[in-house]
Each structure stands twice: as C-alpha cells, then as structure tokens.
Write an enzyme that holds these catalytic residues in place. Structure first.
Site, PDB file in Angstrom:
ATOM      1  N   GLU A 176       0.885  -1.071  -0.042  1.00  0.00           N
ATOM      2  CA  GLU A 176      -0.090   0.087   0.051  1.00  0.00           C
ATOM      3  C   GLU A 176       0.881   1.275  -0.006  1.00  0.00           C
ATOM      4  O   GLU A 176       1.857   1.348   0.561  1.00  0.00           O
ATOM      5  CB  GLU A 176      -0.868  -0.031   1.313  1.00  0.00           C
ATOM      6  CG  GLU A 176      -1.732   1.236   1.399  1.00  0.00           C
ATOM      7  CD  GLU A 176      -2.855   1.194   2.279  1.00  0.00           C
ATOM      8  OE1 GLU A 176      -2.857   0.304   3.184  1.00  0.00           O
ATOM      9  OE2 GLU A 176      -3.800   2.066   2.216  1.00  0.00           O
TER      10      GLU A 176
ATOM     11  N   CYS B  37      -6.575   1.042   2.787  1.00  0.00           N
ATOM     12  CA  CYS B  37      -7.738   2.303   2.756  1.00  0.00           C
ATOM     13  C   CYS B  37      -7.366   3.117   1.588  1.00  0.00           C
ATOM     14  O   CYS B  37      -8.293   3.731   1.147  1.00  0.00           O
ATOM     15  CB  CYS B  37      -7.435   3.134   3.970  1.00  0.00           C
ATOM     16  SG  CYS B  37      -7.769   2.363   5.380  1.00  0.00           S
TER      17      CYS B  37
ATOM     18  N   ASN C 164     -11.876  -3.076   0.093  1.00  0.00           N
ATOM     19  CA  ASN C 164     -10.965  -3.202   0.934  1.00  0.00           C
ATOM     20  C   ASN C 164     -11.612  -3.896   2.334  1.00  0.00           C
ATOM     21  O   ASN C 164     -12.246  -4.791   2.233  1.00  0.00           O
ATOM     22  CB  ASN C 164     -10.208  -1.923   1.510  1.00  0.00           C
ATOM     23  CG  ASN C 164      -9.102  -2.413   2.609  1.00  0.00           C
ATOM     24  OD1 ASN C 164      -8.458  -3.037   2.438  1.00  0.00           O
ATOM     25  ND2 ASN C 164      -8.832  -1.145   3.233  1.00  0.00           N
ATOM     26  N   GLU C 165     -11.487  -3.248   3.508  1.00  0.00           N
ATOM     27  CA  GLU C 165     -12.299  -3.835   4.656  1.00  0.00           C
ATOM     28  C   GLU C 165     -13.465  -3.332   5.068  1.00  0.00           C
ATOM     29  O   GLU C 165     -13.747  -2.700   6.018  1.00  0.00           O
ATOM     30  CB  GLU C 165     -11.042  -3.717   6.029  1.00  0.00           C
ATOM     31  CG  GLU C 165     -10.586  -2.300   6.203  1.00  0.00           C
ATOM     32  CD  GLU C 165      -9.834  -2.351   7.288  1.00  0.00           C
ATOM     33  OE1 GLU C 165      -9.067  -3.317   7.555  1.00  0.00           O
ATOM     34  OE2 GLU C 165      -9.619  -1.076   7.872  1.00  0.00           O
TER      35      GLU C 165
HETATM   36  O1  AHR Z   1      -2.450  -1.424   6.944  1.00  0.00           O
HETATM   37  C1  AHR Z   1      -2.893  -0.288   7.075  1.00  0.00           C
HETATM   38  C2  AHR Z   1      -4.327   0.104   6.961  1.00  0.00           C
HETATM   39  O2  AHR Z   1      -5.215  -0.848   7.934  1.00  0.00           O
HETATM   40  C3  AHR Z   1      -5.015  -0.291   5.628  1.00  0.00           C
HETATM   41  O3  AHR Z   1      -4.801   0.745   4.983  1.00  0.00           O
HETATM   42  C4  AHR Z   1      -6.113  -0.753   6.062  1.00  0.00           C
HETATM   43  O4  AHR Z   1      -6.925  -1.613   5.287  1.00  0.00           O
HETATM   44  C5  AHR Z   1      -6.265  -1.330   7.826  1.00  0.00           C
HETATM   45  O5  AHR Z   1      -7.221  -0.660   8.264  1.00  0.00           O
END
Ligand code: AHR
Length: 657
Positions: A49, A241, A374-375
């Site tokens: 990321e 994110c 993503n999450e």
């Molecule tokens: O890894 C850091 C962050 O943690 C990522 O962007 C997100 O997916 C999670 O909340």
C-alpha cells in the site's frame, strides 16, 4: 559454571539445573505418512500500500517530489531563485499542464535557479549514476539555452554536475546522466539557467541509473530485492484504505495509473492528512508506480497478482459511511473492475489489452484473483459486492473473487459478513487483525475449527502490536507471536490459502503507521524481525501439510510451543516449524512416523530466530541485531532430540533420500 546471585556471591549452577527442577522433554510426533492437505503456492505473500511513503518516496525510484508541479501548492518541494514563473499555456501534458518558465538574469552573476528537496532529501551514492530527464522548449525566436544540472549534498557542496542544452521551440524530452562524487542521504537537485534567454521546463525527473532490472520509470532495486527474497506467492495491491480514498473522488482509480507517466494525473494520498500526530501534507500519488508496473513486478517475483478494486465506497472510517456511490450509478465502478481484468488478461486487440501491449507487455499477465473492496462492512457493502460479483462472474467465471470480513477479526459484523460471503459464494474472504501478543498466541488455533465449506481464508492484513495501535515497534516479541500464530495458517492450509503481513514499507522520516515489515531511508533499508519470520516461513514451506502433534494434539501453546509441518515433494524435505514462546528452554524428542529407521539424513538443518531480549529491534544503526542463524542437529534412527531455547522461532529441515 557459576550463577551470580548477589555481588560477590556465587553458587554452582548445578543447583539450578538439577534433574528434579528441569522440565521433562516434550515428545513431538511427525506423521510423515499422513495424507495431509495441499499448501497453496499463494500461502505466503506481500501486501503493498502507498502508506508511509511506500510508493512515491519509496519503492518508486523517482527522486524528485512534485516533478510535474501538479501538487495543489505547485511549488511544494521546490525552491526557486531569480525569474521562475509557473505557467500552463501550451503545455505538452493535458493531465498535468503546469510547467515553469525560467528567464536568465542579464548583466549579473546571478542565475535563475530551481532546486528540489526530494522525499526527505535525495540519497546519492558515490560513483553511481543518476538520470535526469526534463521536457523543455524555448519560446519562439529564442536561442538555445544552457542549463547546469547539479547534485548537491547535505552541506551544500556540488557532488555531481552535467550540462544540458535545449535546441527546440517545440516541447522535447532531454536527458543527462550525472555521476555522484560522494555519498549523502539528504541531497538535492539543482537546475541553473546559465544563459540569458528563456526556457520552459516540464516534468523534471531524476532516477537512479540502477533501478530494478534497469527499467526506465523503475523501482528501487534494494527494496525490490528485499521483496523478491521473501519469495511471495501472492501480491496484493494497491491497498488498504488507499483503494477507498478519503472521499470517492480520491479513490484509487487504476485507469489514471497507466499510459505515459507524464500524463498520469495526481491523486491526493489518503495518508496525507488522515493520521493525527503523523500528518504528511506533502504526500500525493503520482501513479508512477501504477498498475502496469505492479503487474510487471508480480510477474518478476513469480507472485499471483491480487488487485483490490474500489466497490463504490470511500473509506468507511473517515467518511462515517457518507461516501457511497449510489447503487443506480455503480456502472462505471463495475466497468472499471471488468476493464482491469481486460488490461491484465485481454488480447492486444481489446481496448485495454492494447494499452498494456503498447506499454510493452503484449502477453497477458494471467490474472486469477480480484478483491472487491478493502475492509468494507455493512449492508452498503453487501449490495455493492453482489452487483460486482454478478458482473465479474458473468464475464469472467475464471476469476476468483475475494470479499471482505471488515476491519475486525471477530464480532457480530465479522460473523454477518462471513455469512453473506458464503451465501454469495466468494471464493476467498479477507480477514484483518492488528492485535496484541496475547491475541496472537491465544488465536494460534483460530483456523483449526473453521468450517470447511469451500470458502477460503485470505489473511490479508495482520501484525502484532506490543504497544499502542498503529504506533508499535517492530521488536522481536511481535515477530515471535506472529510466528506462533502463523503455524496455524500452515496447519490449516486446506482453508487458509493466502496470507500477507501489513503494512509492508515505511520511510523512517515519513511514516504514518507502524509496525511495518521493512523500514528504509533514502540510501538503505532495515529488515525487521517480522520480515525474517515471513522469510523463514515463505522460503521453507512444502506443498502438503504433515501433522505435528504432542500427545495426539496439534501444538497450539501447550508448554508454550506451537508447531506446523509440511513436506516439500520436489526436494524431498520435511520442514517442521517449532516456536517456543515461553521463557524456558524446552527439550524436545522428535519422533517420525512413516519413516523407516535410518531413512532420514543423519544431519538436519535448522534456522533459528532469537533475541535474548524480546524488546530487541533491528535499527538503522544496528540492522542485524535479530537475524536467522543456521546449524545442524543429529538424527538417530527415526528420532531426534534437541533443545529449543526460550523465545525462539525454529525451522527444522529433514532430508529424505
Ligand atoms: O495497513 C494499514 C491499514 O490498515 C490499511 O490501509 C487498512 O486496510 C487497515 O485498516
């Protein structure tokens, strides 16, 4: 052999190690005859990321910050002197139209000048070459102009120089190579107009000559090498994110990251201003490390690419769930996902396959997986996931879809998401857990009781926090607990198909989040103990599981021990991972079932990761405080006895004929 009690008072150590006080050896059985289950080649991977200057200022080797003057503050990262003006009339690049016009200062020793500070400085290494490129033109009727290019060190000394002469009134790309005469971590780049006319400069770029595979628009060689050394089986990208964006207009839009770099539009990085206490207002995404570079890197490393696409939701934490693309306007987002598959796999005759081919890769990248969101969580996610998966399945039944189980590893939301993913037949579900050592040790058996119903686990983000959330050191204790937990991945390889630690990279002066797997500055990198755990696991894994038990049960914390076993058919090796999380050393009697006495090679190799103080970290000053050490143990018949020290990660490799 004396133990020190008080100053000046010694007792023979025999009192402490007397047979009565010593813990009995632990008997462990390795059942080499059991059928086991396949271990997927994707089991251990990496998750990238653009956080902590991971891409711009990190893996992406560009050294000039704000090279296209396209930051909202157009001269951020630059110093100017003399007559330097921003302009955008007649720009060569529609998406990044700004450039600077420099005018020479007549009748004076003064010069107009531009200086770039880089990403917390620029790292130059003595004897190495750096390639500057710039688009330039002289205004109509203007003569050729001379530009002096300087590499400057921390103390304002010129440590490299080259001359560049423009010769056209049309926009043209010029390049020069400059050798650095000294090493420095915080250098800068200077462009000085030596002549007295005018010149327009756009997209000013500086790359090290020795990028990964010497590619233009390349990646930092040392960082890619460290990733390659992990032998990742899967490569998740671009986040996190960052996929979602702080608002939907700032989501990660893959289409803006392909084609000529000069025309890739800038995006605000979600981590620019979102981490209180660690704000980074100069953090933007150039898209220079875009989707083409990503697929290429996955191919270089032999890792399956796993792109994550935005599903019509901005970061649910940051927007309080306001940032939702309406369901009846989701079409473009779904089309983006389908087009990404075409970009990766389509023939050069297709619209997006043609873009890939023109960038230099006519052959497909063989994409097999895609993550939707993503999450994410909630009904807003599920209805969007449903639309995406219907469209992807209809057009690309060959692609496996990864869905979300939200940001927490358990609870109502997690259970509901898993249930929905099962109903919608996601092939894999992404789980995230950032937690403390206790959690990691207590959850080593997490997957032993998971349903076996065709949906597999992708442990897509995890890291052990020994201190506060998002601000914890990468010490040995965290790595030890992750290793104990990871034996549970391996033991449950029938359902755990992919795992990736997070985050991957962090610049020592520009991070927003820690722990992270690899730390770097502008010259070097530090592999954390957590990195070495990942490497020990991913470099030493077979293709099927082998039960490793004590008193008939898997080792999931009895006697503070955790274990897993695999068989590497190609190399005929039994690989046992044994972690001692306790404060006492343990004597082990390892017994092999299904192996005839004398069949195993007499010596087994071991690799151990240990620190006498579990708080130990690898630092820039002492990068090798915690590194694996190797050795051998002896096998007698079908048995092997050895001691594993307190707080130790062990990998034991037994060779079969
Ligand atoms: O890894 C850091 C962050 O943690 C990522 O962007 C997100 O997916 C999670 O909340």
């Amino acid at each position: 052999m004396f133990s020190r009690l008080k100053k000046g008072v010694f007792l023979p150590i025999i009192l402490i190690l007397s047979p009565l006080g010593a813990a009995a050896p632990v008997s462990i059985s390795v059942d080499a005859d059991a059928k086991g289950v396949p271990v997927q080649p994707t089991m251990y991977g990496i998750f990238f990321e653009d956080i902590n200057f991971g891409a711009d200022g990190g893996l992406y080797a560009e050294m000039v910050k704000n090279r296209a003057f396209n930051f909202p503050q157009p001269l951020m990262g630059w110093k100017t002197f003399g007559a330097v003006q921003l302009n955008n009339e007649g720009s060569p690049f529609a998406e990044n139209p700004r450039y600077v016009r420099m005018t020479g200062i007549k009748h004076s020793r003064k010069r107009s000048l531009l200086e770039n500070e880089g990403f917390r400085g620029m790292g130059f290494e003595q004897g190495k070459t750096y390639n500057l490129s710039v688009w330039a033109r002289q205004p109509e009727n203007e003569k050729p102009q001379n530009i002096l290019v300087n590499l400057v060190d921390n103390e304002n000394n010129v440590i490299g120089k080259a001359n560049l002469r423009t010769d056209s009134t049309e926009w043209k790309r010029y390049s020069v190579s400059i050798k650095a005469g000294q090493t420095c971590e915080k250098g800068s780049l200077r462009l000085i107009l030596e002549s007295f006319g005018q010149v327009d400069l756009a997209h000013i770029s500086l790359f090290p000559g020795d990028t990964w595979k010497n590619r233009k628009n390349g990646l930092r060689r040392d960082l890619v090498q460290a990733l390659t050394d992990l032998k990742p089986g899967v490569f998740r990208f671009p986040g996190g994110c960052i996929v979602e964006g702080s608002e939907l207009p700032f989501r990660y839009d893959w289409k803006k990251t392909v084609g000529p770099v000069e025309n890739r539009p800038l995006n605000e990085n979600l981590w620019n201003f979102s981490t209180s206490g660690r704000r980074t207002p100069d953090y933007y995404q150039t898209g220079g490390l875009g989707f083409y570079e990503y697929f290429l890197l996955a191919e270089d490393m032999g890792a399956e690419p796993l792109p994550i696409v935005n599903c019509g939701l901005a970061c649910q934490f940051q927007t309080k769930e306001d940032g939702q693309q309406p369901m009846d306007q989701l079409g473009n987002y779904i089309q983006d996902a389908l087009d990404l598959i075409e970009f990766a796999n389509g023939s050069p005759e297709t619209k997006w396959g043609k873009v890939r081919a023109e960038m230099g890769h006519p052959a497909p990248f063989n994409l097999k997986y895609i993550g939707v969101g993503n999450e994410q969580w909630g009904a807003c996610y599920l209805e969007r996931f449903s639309e995406f998966s219907k469209a992807i399945r209809a057009r690309h039944p060959e692609i496996q879809i990864v869905g979300s189980s939200g940001p927490s590893p358990d609870g109502k939301r997690f259970d509901e998401l898993w249930k929905a993913m099962r109903e919608m037949k996601a092939e894999l579900v992404d789980e995230h857990y950032y937690s403390n050592p206790k959690w990691f040790l207590e959850n080593a058996a997490r997957y032993d009781s998971y349903p076996r119903d065709g949906v597999s686990v992708f442990a897509g983000e995890y890291a052990c926090y020994v201190k506060g959330f998002s601000n914890s050191p990468n010490n040995f204790l965290s790595a030890l607990c992750e290793a104990a937990f990871m034996t549970g991945f391996e033991r449950n390889a029938d359902i755990v198909h992919m795992t990736t630690y997070a985050p991957l990279l962090a610049h020592k002066e520009a991070w927003q989040w820690r722990p992270d797997l690899i730390w770097f500055d502008n010259l070097s990198l530090v592999k954390t103990p957590n990195y070495y755990v990942q490497q020990l696991f991913s470099n030493n894994v077979g293709d099927r599981t082998v039960p490793v038990t004590s008193e008939g049960k898997p080792l999931t914390g009895q006697h503070d021990l955790y274990a897993s076993g695999t068989y590497d058919g190609a190399n005929k090796r039994l690989i046992i991972k044994l972690i001692n999380s306790g404060r006492e050393a343990r004597d082990i009697n390892l017994e092999f079932k299904g192996i005839k006495s004398g069949q195993l090679a007499e010596k087994a190799q071991y690799l151990l990761l240990h620190a006498s103080n579990p708080q130990t970290e690898n630092t820039f000053e002492a990068p090798f405080s915690v590194v694996p050490v190797s050795g051998q143990i002896t096998i007698k018949g079908d048995q092997c006895s050895f001691r594993i020290d307190a707080e130790t990660v062990g990998v034991y490799i037994f060779q079969l004929p």
